[in-house]
Scaffold this motif. Structure first.
Motif, PDB file in Angstrom:
ATOM      1  N   ALA A  90       0.766  -1.183   0.151  1.00 55.15           N
ATOM      2  CA  ALA A  90       0.013  -0.111   0.038  1.00 55.15           C
ATOM      3  C   ALA A  90       0.901   1.089  -0.135  1.00 55.15           C
ATOM      4  O   ALA A  90       0.475   2.230  -0.498  1.00 55.15           O
ATOM      5  CB  ALA A  90      -0.916  -0.069   1.422  1.00 55.15           C
ATOM      6  N   GLN A  91       1.804   1.354   0.734  1.00 52.55           N
ATOM      7  CA  GLN A  91       2.968   2.478   0.562  1.00 52.55           C
ATOM      8  C   GLN A  91       3.471   2.599  -0.618  1.00 52.55           C
ATOM      9  O   GLN A  91       3.761   3.654  -1.101  1.00 52.55           O
ATOM     10  CB  GLN A  91       3.957   2.154   1.889  1.00 52.55           C
ATOM     11  N   ALA A  92       3.663   1.498  -1.241  1.00 47.40           N
ATOM     12  CA  ALA A  92       4.550   1.609  -2.615  1.00 47.40           C
ATOM     13  C   ALA A  92       3.444   2.244  -3.603  1.00 47.40           C
ATOM     14  O   ALA A  92       3.614   2.933  -4.406  1.00 47.40           O
ATOM     15  CB  ALA A  92       4.998   0.304  -3.090  1.00 47.40           C
ATOM     16  N   ILE A  93       2.387   1.657  -3.481  1.00 46.50           N
ATOM     17  CA  ILE A  93       1.024   2.374  -4.261  1.00 46.50           C
ATOM     18  C   ILE A  93       0.929   3.740  -4.128  1.00 46.50           C
ATOM     19  O   ILE A  93       0.933   4.577  -5.253  1.00 46.50           O
ATOM     20  CB  ILE A  93      -0.175   1.617  -3.986  1.00 46.50           C
ATOM     21  N   HIS A  94       0.946   4.358  -2.697  1.00 46.39           N
ATOM     22  CA  HIS A  94       0.927   5.584  -2.577  1.00 46.39           C
ATOM     23  C   HIS A  94       1.963   6.497  -3.078  1.00 46.39           C
ATOM     24  O   HIS A  94       1.936   7.349  -3.635  1.00 46.39           O
ATOM     25  CB  HIS A  94       1.011   5.885  -0.911  1.00 46.39           C
ATOM     26  N   GLU A  95       3.266   6.000  -2.868  1.00 41.27           N
ATOM     27  CA  GLU A  95       4.517   6.648  -3.249  1.00 41.27           C
ATOM     28  C   GLU A  95       4.603   6.699  -4.660  1.00 41.27           C
ATOM     29  O   GLU A  95       5.119   7.662  -5.349  1.00 41.27           O
ATOM     30  CB  GLU A  95       5.834   5.914  -2.483  1.00 41.27           C
ATOM     31  N   LEU A  96       4.249   5.674  -5.453  1.00 38.40           N
ATOM     32  CA  LEU A  96       4.217   5.769  -6.922  1.00 38.40           C
ATOM     33  C   LEU A  96       3.205   6.319  -7.431  1.00 38.40           C
ATOM     34  O   LEU A  96       3.141   6.747  -8.830  1.00 38.40           O
ATOM     35  CB  LEU A  96       4.289   4.228  -7.269  1.00 38.40           C
ATOM     36  N   GLY A  97       2.246   6.935  -6.733  1.00 36.84           N
ATOM     37  CA  GLY A  97       1.211   7.745  -7.335  1.00 36.84           C
ATOM     38  C   GLY A  97       0.243   6.872  -8.260  1.00 36.84           C
ATOM     39  O   GLY A  97      -0.306   7.629  -8.986  1.00 36.84           O
ATOM     40  N   LEU A  98       0.058   5.823  -7.977  1.00 33.67           N
ATOM     41  CA  LEU A  98      -0.950   4.857  -8.669  1.00 33.67           C
ATOM     42  C   LEU A  98      -2.123   5.191  -8.604  1.00 33.67           C
ATOM     43  O   LEU A  98      -2.874   5.392  -7.437  1.00 33.67           O
ATOM     44  CB  LEU A  98      -0.571   3.593  -8.510  1.00 33.67           C
ATOM     45  N   ARG A  99      -3.119   5.357  -9.732  1.00 28.05           N
ATOM     46  CA  ARG A  99      -4.446   5.766  -9.852  1.00 28.05           C
ATOM     47  C   ARG A  99      -5.253   4.290  -9.878  1.00 28.05           C
ATOM     48  O   ARG A  99      -6.327   4.360  -9.603  1.00 28.05           O
ATOM     49  CB  ARG A  99      -5.076   6.510 -10.834  1.00 28.05           C
TER      50      ARG A  99
END
Length: 297
Positions: A90-99
């Motif tokens: 989840a943190q990776a999804i947040h930091e990578l800015g995925l929509r």
């Protein structure tokens, strides 16, 4: 056992990964110790998708309890479940800015719930850390455990996918441990219990199926309420995997796409290099418009 490899046609040649988007995800992938099916399954679209800033995460480790002869994911005895994994993804999804994030897993027949609780925790973590991101789950068959399916559906993913992969006749050669009817029953139960969640499935073609068998599977998928479909060319990862029997031409994929749409699928992604998560964001957008689903801001 080693099989002879057929020469790939020109339409299956892909460019080497490159660009800042690819490099960013590649670096993050290595530094954070996360698994992506893009790499573990040797996906041919890794360069294109990572260059666009999208990736499919793989949870529950990177060792599978089944020995499917088409898959490049390593088989073996899985490690103890990592309870920090949902938060890290989840943190990776947040930091990578995925929509639009896609999350799949290895099959974990060693776990009583097949890993359902881990999927649910991941959904909750993503909702907390990246509330604007849509979440698509591509789950194993959970050994037919519908209570485990309920746990995942209760977390409310936007898309629930499960691939039937091939036609029933070829399951003994390609999907040891899987069962075609079990997979259909899982998709049917998901649609029946959570009709607001789009259901999705996919097939790899060229492993020895006939067009009549393909059409029969597509009809079965529609009967269980499946809305989204992917059709792609099977590519044997090594000489020791199930051989490619035939390379379908791009025009054959387009005809299959038209046939599937005529059956009532809301969106069909079909082509030699198509995989389950290929253009997943665009697939959802079109399906959401057609089904009049709400979209996150």
């Amino acid at each position: 056992m080693s099989f002879p490899q057929r020469q790939k046609p020109d339409w299956l040649k892909v460019r080497l990964p490159q660009g800042p988007g690819w490099a960013r995800i590649d670096r993050y992938h290595r530094e954070q110790g996360l698994h992506t099916v893009c790499r573990s399954a040797a996906c041919p679209n890794q360069g294109e998708c990572w260059s666009r800033g999208t990736a499919t995460f793989m949870i529950l480790g990177n060792l599978c309890t089944r020995t499917c002869t088409f898959c490049n994911v390593q088989e073996g005895r899985p490690v103890v479940l990592d309870h920090t994994e949902p938060a890290r993804v989840a943190q990776a999804i947040h930091e990578l800015g995925l929509r639009h994030a896609v999350v799949t897993s290895v099959t974990r027949d060693d776990l009583p719930d097949g890993g359902a609780a881990q999927f649910a925790r991941l959904v909750h973590e993503v909702r907390a850390r990246a509330p604007g991101c849509r979440l698509e789950l591509l789950i194993p068959d959970l050994a037919g455990n519908l209570h485990a399916l309920d746990v995942i559906l209760a977390a409310a993913p936007d898309v629930l996918g499960h691939n039937v992969e091939t036609v029933p006749r070829l399951y003994p050669q390609t999907r040891q441990g899987a069962d075609y009817q079990r997979s259909l029953d899982l998709l049917a139960a998901a649609h029946r219990r959570a009709p607001q969640v789009l259901t999705k499935s996919g097939l790899m073609l060229g492993v020895g199926e006939s067009f009549e068998e393909i059409f029969a599977v597509l009809a079965d998928l529609r009967r269980v309420g499946c809305s989204l479909l992917t059709l792609g060319q099977y590519l044997a990862p090594t000489r020791h995997h199930h051989p490619v029997i035939r390379y379908l031409r791009p025009d054959e994929f387009q005809q299959l796409r038209q046939d599937a749409l005529a059956l009532g699928f809301v969106h069909v992604e079909a082509g030699p290099l198509v995989r389950s998560s290929y253009h997943a964001e665009q697939q959802f957008e079109e399906a959401a418009d057609a089904c009049k689903l709400p979209k996150p801001a």
